[in-house]
Design a protein around this motif. Structure first.
Motif, PDB file in Angstrom:
ATOM      1  N   TYR B  36       0.853  -1.186   0.000  1.00 18.64           N
ATOM      2  CA  TYR B  36       0.000   0.000   0.000  1.00 18.64           C
ATOM      3  C   TYR B  36       0.892   1.240   0.000  1.00 18.64           C
ATOM      4  O   TYR B  36       2.007   1.220   0.519  1.00 18.64           O
ATOM      5  CB  TYR B  36      -0.887   0.042   1.238  1.00 18.64           C
ATOM      6  CG  TYR B  36      -2.097  -0.855   1.187  1.00 18.64           C
ATOM      7  CD1 TYR B  36      -1.993  -2.212   1.463  1.00 18.64           C
ATOM      8  CD2 TYR B  36      -3.353  -0.339   0.871  1.00 18.64           C
ATOM      9  CE1 TYR B  36      -3.111  -3.033   1.415  1.00 18.64           C
ATOM     10  CE2 TYR B  36      -4.473  -1.152   0.833  1.00 18.64           C
ATOM     11  CZ  TYR B  36      -4.348  -2.495   1.106  1.00 18.64           C
ATOM     12  OH  TYR B  36      -5.456  -3.298   1.060  1.00 18.64           O
ATOM     13  N   PHE B  90       3.715   0.727   2.663  1.00 19.20           N
ATOM     14  CA  PHE B  90       3.467  -0.302   3.668  1.00 19.20           C
ATOM     15  C   PHE B  90       3.306  -1.657   3.000  1.00 19.20           C
ATOM     16  O   PHE B  90       2.514  -1.808   2.062  1.00 19.20           O
ATOM     17  CB  PHE B  90       2.194   0.011   4.461  1.00 19.20           C
ATOM     18  CG  PHE B  90       2.268   1.276   5.263  1.00 19.20           C
ATOM     19  CD1 PHE B  90       1.732   2.452   4.763  1.00 19.20           C
ATOM     20  CD2 PHE B  90       2.870   1.290   6.509  1.00 19.20           C
ATOM     21  CE1 PHE B  90       1.798   3.637   5.489  1.00 19.20           C
ATOM     22  CE2 PHE B  90       2.938   2.464   7.250  1.00 19.20           C
ATOM     23  CZ  PHE B  90       2.403   3.635   6.731  1.00 19.20           C
ATOM     24  N   PHE B 103      -0.027  -5.183   8.897  1.00 20.21           N
ATOM     25  CA  PHE B 103       0.857  -4.251   8.199  1.00 20.21           C
ATOM     26  C   PHE B 103       2.227  -4.163   8.843  1.00 20.21           C
ATOM     27  O   PHE B 103       2.366  -4.320  10.063  1.00 20.21           O
ATOM     28  CB  PHE B 103       0.238  -2.849   8.187  1.00 20.21           C
ATOM     29  CG  PHE B 103      -0.899  -2.697   7.226  1.00 20.21           C
ATOM     30  CD1 PHE B 103      -2.166  -3.151   7.540  1.00 20.21           C
ATOM     31  CD2 PHE B 103      -0.696  -2.102   5.991  1.00 20.21           C
ATOM     32  CE1 PHE B 103      -3.215  -3.027   6.648  1.00 20.21           C
ATOM     33  CE2 PHE B 103      -1.733  -1.959   5.089  1.00 20.21           C
ATOM     34  CZ  PHE B 103      -2.997  -2.428   5.425  1.00 20.21           C
ATOM     35  N   GLY B 104       3.214  -3.856   8.021  1.00 20.35           N
ATOM     36  CA  GLY B 104       4.524  -3.505   8.521  1.00 20.35           C
ATOM     37  C   GLY B 104       4.550  -2.060   8.999  1.00 20.35           C
ATOM     38  O   GLY B 104       3.552  -1.329   8.878  1.00 20.35           O
ATOM     39  N   GLY B 106       6.258   0.394   7.825  1.00 23.34           N
ATOM     40  CA  GLY B 106       6.317   1.360   6.746  1.00 23.34           C
ATOM     41  C   GLY B 106       7.723   1.814   6.405  1.00 23.34           C
ATOM     42  O   GLY B 106       8.634   1.778   7.246  1.00 23.34           O
TER      43      GLY B 106
END
Lengths: 115, 113
Positions: B36, B90, B103-104, B106
């Motif tokens: 993303y 992300f 999610f990571g 970023g």
């Protein structure tokens, strides 16, 4: 279809007050997510729903947080007795999980500031 | 439990240079993987995704990513950076379509003129 809608966009509240946020997912999306994002961090998973059923709630989430999706459409996220550490962007996302298109579509978020 | 690690919280590249953003995942089952992008003061937008099939996935704005099971990686690349690519990126993973998306932290991409 206008996408995922969140209301309000901004909320300033005093510590100790309760706040409620609303999310309207994309029509016919049966999965709905809530995430929290603080500055410089990725979205942190809070909870998600499949239709009206809450599938999982993050173990890191305080009992002051509760979410509902009573009719399998819109959802609300309530934070009771807010603390300054609750200040963050609260993101809602939806996805049509019954198909191969599994990505989550995000709203613009609700920015909460606790003073 | 699945997780995502993004190497480098900030990456700077010159305009026209190769963009490489690294993502490694852990998952006990075949993962679904996503990238993303978040532009300043905007919501998250899907760049590309891997679910099954071809391991090289092409996305919007000239980005692509390759799923490498042996390396548990899903790095994002773009041959030539543009100033408009400056944003936060992300990486995310789920255990297939029935699981939540994680999610990571970023990676912020800076483009140098």
């Amino acid at each position: 279809d206008t996408g995922v809608s969140q209301d309000p966009r901004h909320k300033i509240t005093k510590r100790g007050q309760n706040v409620t946020f609303r999310c309207d997912p994309i029509s016919e999306h049966n999965r709905l997510y809530w995430y929290r994002q603080t500055l410089g961090q990725g979205p942190e998973f809070l909870t998600y729903f499949q239709n009206e059923a809450q599938l999982e709630k993050s173990r890191l989430l305080s009992d002051r947080f509760s979410a509902e999706r009573p009719k399998g459409s819109f959802s609300t996220l309530e934070i009771q007795r807010t603390e300054q550490g609750d200040s963050a962007m609260y993101l809602c996302a939806s996805s049509p999980s019954a198909t191969a298109n599994t990505e989550a579509f995000f709203g613009q978020g609700t920015r909460l500031t606790v003073v | 439990a699945q997780s995502v690690t993004q190497l480098g919280s900030h990456v700077s590249v010159s305009e026209g240079a190769l963009v490489l953003l690294r993502c490694n995942y852990s998952s006990s089952v075949p993962p679904y993987l996503f990238w993303y992008v978040q532009y300043p003061n905007q919501g998250l937008q899907l760049l590309l995704k891997y679910t099954t099939g071809a391991t090289l996935v092409k996305g919007i704005n000239g980005f692509e990513a390759e799923f490498k099971k042996s390396e548990t990686s899903f790095h994002l690349t773009k041959p030539s950076a543009h100033m408009s690519d400056a944003a936060e990126y992300f990486c995310a993973v789920s255990h297939g379509r029935d699981d939540k998306i994680i999610f990571g932290k970023g990676t912020r991409l800076h483009i140098l003129p």
